[in-house]
Design a protein around this motif. Structure first.
Motif, PDB file in Angstrom:
ATOM      1  N   ARG A  18       0.858  -1.177   0.000  1.00 31.57           N
ATOM      2  CA  ARG A  18       0.000   0.000   0.000  1.00 31.57           C
ATOM      3  C   ARG A  18       0.894   1.226   0.000  1.00 31.57           C
ATOM      4  O   ARG A  18       1.796   1.346   0.836  1.00 31.57           O
ATOM      5  CB  ARG A  18      -0.870   0.006   1.261  1.00 31.57           C
ATOM      6  CG  ARG A  18      -1.743   1.241   1.393  1.00 31.57           C
ATOM      7  CD  ARG A  18      -2.567   1.129   2.682  1.00 31.57           C
ATOM      8  NE  ARG A  18      -3.407   2.296   2.855  1.00 31.57           N
ATOM      9  CZ  ARG A  18      -3.441   3.027   3.956  1.00 31.57           C
ATOM     10  NH1 ARG A  18      -2.682   2.725   4.997  1.00 31.57           N
ATOM     11  NH2 ARG A  18      -4.235   4.061   4.038  1.00 31.57           N
ATOM     12  N   CYS A  20       1.898   4.827   0.897  1.00 31.99           N
ATOM     13  CA  CYS A  20       1.610   5.512   2.149  1.00 31.99           C
ATOM     14  C   CYS A  20       2.654   6.602   2.377  1.00 31.99           C
ATOM     15  O   CYS A  20       3.702   6.604   1.735  1.00 31.99           O
ATOM     16  CB  CYS A  20       1.682   4.441   3.247  1.00 31.99           C
ATOM     17  SG  CYS A  20       1.315   4.950   4.907  1.00 31.99           S
ATOM     18  N   GLN A  57       1.051   8.692  10.009  1.00 29.29           N
ATOM     19  CA  GLN A  57       1.221   8.072   8.697  1.00 29.29           C
ATOM     20  C   GLN A  57      -0.149   7.792   8.108  1.00 29.29           C
ATOM     21  O   GLN A  57      -1.145   7.793   8.821  1.00 29.29           O
ATOM     22  CB  GLN A  57       2.007   6.773   8.797  1.00 29.29           C
ATOM     23  CG  GLN A  57       1.287   5.684   9.580  1.00 29.29           C
ATOM     24  CD  GLN A  57       2.035   4.370   9.573  1.00 29.29           C
ATOM     25  OE1 GLN A  57       3.210   4.323   9.878  1.00 29.29           O
ATOM     26  NE2 GLN A  57       1.339   3.311   9.208  1.00 29.29           N
ATOM     27  N   GLY A  58      -0.189   7.551   6.816  1.00 28.62           N
ATOM     28  CA  GLY A  58      -1.464   7.210   6.193  1.00 28.62           C
ATOM     29  C   GLY A  58      -1.326   7.031   4.705  1.00 28.62           C
ATOM     30  O   GLY A  58      -0.279   7.310   4.110  1.00 28.62           O
ATOM     31  N   GLY A  59      -2.392   6.563   4.106  1.00 26.94           N
ATOM     32  CA  GLY A  59      -2.395   6.217   2.695  1.00 26.94           C
ATOM     33  C   GLY A  59      -2.360   7.419   1.767  1.00 26.94           C
ATOM     34  O   GLY A  59      -2.814   8.509   2.108  1.00 26.94           O
ATOM     35  N   GLU A  73      -2.562  13.934   5.838  1.00 23.59           N
ATOM     36  CA  GLU A  73      -2.573  12.941   6.913  1.00 23.59           C
ATOM     37  C   GLU A  73      -2.170  13.565   8.245  1.00 23.59           C
ATOM     38  O   GLU A  73      -2.753  13.257   9.285  1.00 23.59           O
ATOM     39  CB  GLU A  73      -1.650  11.767   6.580  1.00 23.59           C
ATOM     40  CG  GLU A  73      -2.227  10.813   5.554  1.00 23.59           C
ATOM     41  CD  GLU A  73      -3.441  10.021   6.054  1.00 23.59           C
ATOM     42  OE1 GLU A  73      -3.598   9.845   7.279  1.00 23.59           O
ATOM     43  OE2 GLU A  73      -4.226   9.583   5.209  1.00 23.59           O
ATOM     44  N   GLN A 113       3.355  -1.932   3.691  1.00 24.04           N
ATOM     45  CA  GLN A 113       3.293  -0.584   3.145  1.00 24.04           C
ATOM     46  C   GLN A 113       4.611  -0.156   2.541  1.00 24.04           C
ATOM     47  O   GLN A 113       5.682  -0.565   2.992  1.00 24.04           O
ATOM     48  CB  GLN A 113       2.889   0.421   4.242  1.00 24.04           C
ATOM     49  CG  GLN A 113       1.476   0.197   4.717  1.00 24.04           C
ATOM     50  CD  GLN A 113       0.951   1.339   5.549  1.00 24.04           C
ATOM     51  OE1 GLN A 113       1.417   2.469   5.504  1.00 24.04           O
ATOM     52  NE2 GLN A 113      -0.074   1.048   6.331  1.00 24.04           N
ATOM     53  N   GLN A 115       6.306   3.328   2.073  1.00 26.85           N
ATOM     54  CA  GLN A 115       6.106   4.655   2.634  1.00 26.85           C
ATOM     55  C   GLN A 115       7.102   5.684   2.108  1.00 26.85           C
ATOM     56  O   GLN A 115       8.290   5.407   1.981  1.00 26.85           O
ATOM     57  CB  GLN A 115       6.242   4.601   4.156  1.00 26.85           C
ATOM     58  CG  GLN A 115       5.236   3.687   4.824  1.00 26.85           C
ATOM     59  CD  GLN A 115       5.446   3.624   6.316  1.00 26.85           C
ATOM     60  OE1 GLN A 115       6.566   3.491   6.798  1.00 26.85           O
ATOM     61  NE2 GLN A 115       4.359   3.724   7.069  1.00 26.85           N
TER      62      GLN A 115
END
Length: 183
Positions: A18, A20, A57-59, A73, A113, A115
């Motif tokens: 993903r 992120c 953190q986040g998508g 985020e 993830q 990142q």
């Protein structure tokens, strides 16, 4: 006695990462903001309960620029908008979910993830930080507490499967705390 149903774990290699962002926000003393993850009583994912402290953190939304995602985020998780960009990690930093979380965490769709990490200087007042009702309650709280911490300590505070990723974040931003202490 009834046996529990056997569940098949997804093939790790068939799952994508993903995309992120991760955010290291430094205060005037050169420490970073960390939040304590709020436990979700409705979630089967208990992968982060044992070591709940982490940086925001986040998508990344489809088509979204990673820097914009980082700022979004950060605001959604901490209410912070008063920052200035200090650095971007030179490469994507990956982590893999542990076997027991595969097929459960990250909605079961990802192996982990990938990142993009950004470092920011916090330029606001402490009252701006609100992890319990970010955006005046517009965003769901992901943290129930926050504090400032030495960047070098963050790998020991994070859930174990993210430790190698946090070690890379520390390496990428290792010079930043000294920028504040030598001003």
């Amino acid at each position: 006695m009834k046996r529990p149903a056997m569940t098949t774990r997804p093939d790790r290699d068939a799952l994508p990462y993903r995309d992120c962002v991760g955010v290291a926000v430094f205060n005037a003393e050169g420490n970073v903001l960390i939040g304590r993850r709020k436990a979700d009583p409705n979630s089967e994912d208990r992968s982060e309960v044992a070591a709940p402290w982490q940086m925001p953190q986040g998508g990344i939304d489809k088509g979204e620029d990673p820097l914009r995602a980082a700022l979004r985020e950060l605001h959604e998780e901490t209410n912070i908008v008063s920052v200035s960009l200090l650095a971007e990690a030179p490469e994507w930093i990956h982590y893999d979910l542990p076997d027991e979380a595969l097929g459960i965490a990250l909605k079961g769709r990802y192996r982990g993830q990938r990142q993009r990490w950004f470092a920011f200087a916090f330029t606001g007042k402490p009252s701006e930080i609100d992890v319990e009702t970010p955006g005046g309650g517009k965003f769901p709280a992901e943290f129930d507490a926050w504090r400032w911490e030495k960047l070098s300590r963050t790998p020991s505070l994070i859930v174990p499967f993210k430790k190698p990723a946090y070690e890379k974040v520390v390496e990428a931003f290792a010079d930043i705390p000294q920028r504040f202490t030598h001003v």
